[in-house]
Design a protein around this motif. Structure first.
Motif, PDB file in Angstrom:
ATOM      1  N   THR A  61       0.843  -1.193   0.000  1.00 44.37           N
ATOM      2  CA  THR A  61       0.000   0.000   0.000  1.00 44.37           C
ATOM      3  C   THR A  61       0.879   1.245   0.000  1.00 44.37           C
ATOM      4  N   ALA A  62       0.535   2.201  -0.848  1.00 43.48           N
ATOM      5  CA  ALA A  62       1.261   3.469  -0.914  1.00 43.48           C
ATOM      6  C   ALA A  62       0.459   4.544  -0.185  1.00 43.48           C
ATOM      7  N   ASP A  63       1.130   5.276   0.676  1.00 44.81           N
ATOM      8  CA  ASP A  63       0.532   6.427   1.340  1.00 44.81           C
ATOM      9  C   ASP A  63       0.990   7.670   0.609  1.00 44.81           C
ATOM     10  N   ILE A  64       0.049   8.342  -0.051  1.00 44.28           N
ATOM     11  CA  ILE A  64       0.349   9.495  -0.889  1.00 44.28           C
ATOM     12  C   ILE A  64      -0.388  10.706  -0.339  1.00 44.28           C
ATOM     13  N   GLU A  65       0.345  11.807  -0.195  1.00 47.08           N
ATOM     14  CA  GLU A  65      -0.248  13.068   0.215  1.00 47.08           C
ATOM     15  C   GLU A  65      -0.401  13.950  -1.017  1.00 47.08           C
ATOM     16  N   VAL A  66      -1.598  14.500  -1.192  1.00 47.71           N
ATOM     17  CA  VAL A  66      -1.878  15.406  -2.317  1.00 47.71           C
ATOM     18  C   VAL A  66      -2.208  16.777  -1.728  1.00 47.71           C
ATOM     19  N   ARG A  67      -1.454  17.779  -2.174  1.00 45.20           N
ATOM     20  CA  ARG A  67      -1.692  19.166  -1.727  1.00 45.20           C
ATOM     21  C   ARG A  67      -2.009  20.020  -2.930  1.00 45.20           C
TER      22      ARG A  67
END
Length: 84
Positions: free
Chosen positions: A78-84
């Motif tokens: 699982t990839a934890d991706i932050e989108v801003r």
């Protein structure tokens, strides 16, 4: 912030950022751009859209239009991706 995810992807959004937890074979949509999650490894996640592949690593953020994608980490496929 507009980030969408199908049922297989966990997404939590605040006012200016979203945290996405995605697995290979799922897709995420940021505004009108749908990104397929092709591969999740220990150090990167490979995304693709319309024949273009992008490799998101922990050391290099991606800017797509007005959004910045940051790989927070990977664990158990699982990839934890932050989108801003």
């Amino acid at each position: 912030m507009t980030a969408c995810a199908p049922d297989q992807v966990d997404a939590r959004c605040a006012e200016s950022a979203c945290a996405l937890h995605a697995r290979s074979g799922t897709s995420i949509a940021i505004q009108n751009l749908e990104l397929d999650v092709r591969e999740v490894s220990e150090s990167y996640v490979k995304l693709s859209s319309h024949g273009v592949s992008l490799k998101l690593t922990r050391n290099l953020d991606l800017r797509l239009g007005s959004h910045r994608l940051h790989l927070v980490g990977t664990e158990g496929g699982t990839a934890d991706i932050e989108v801003r």
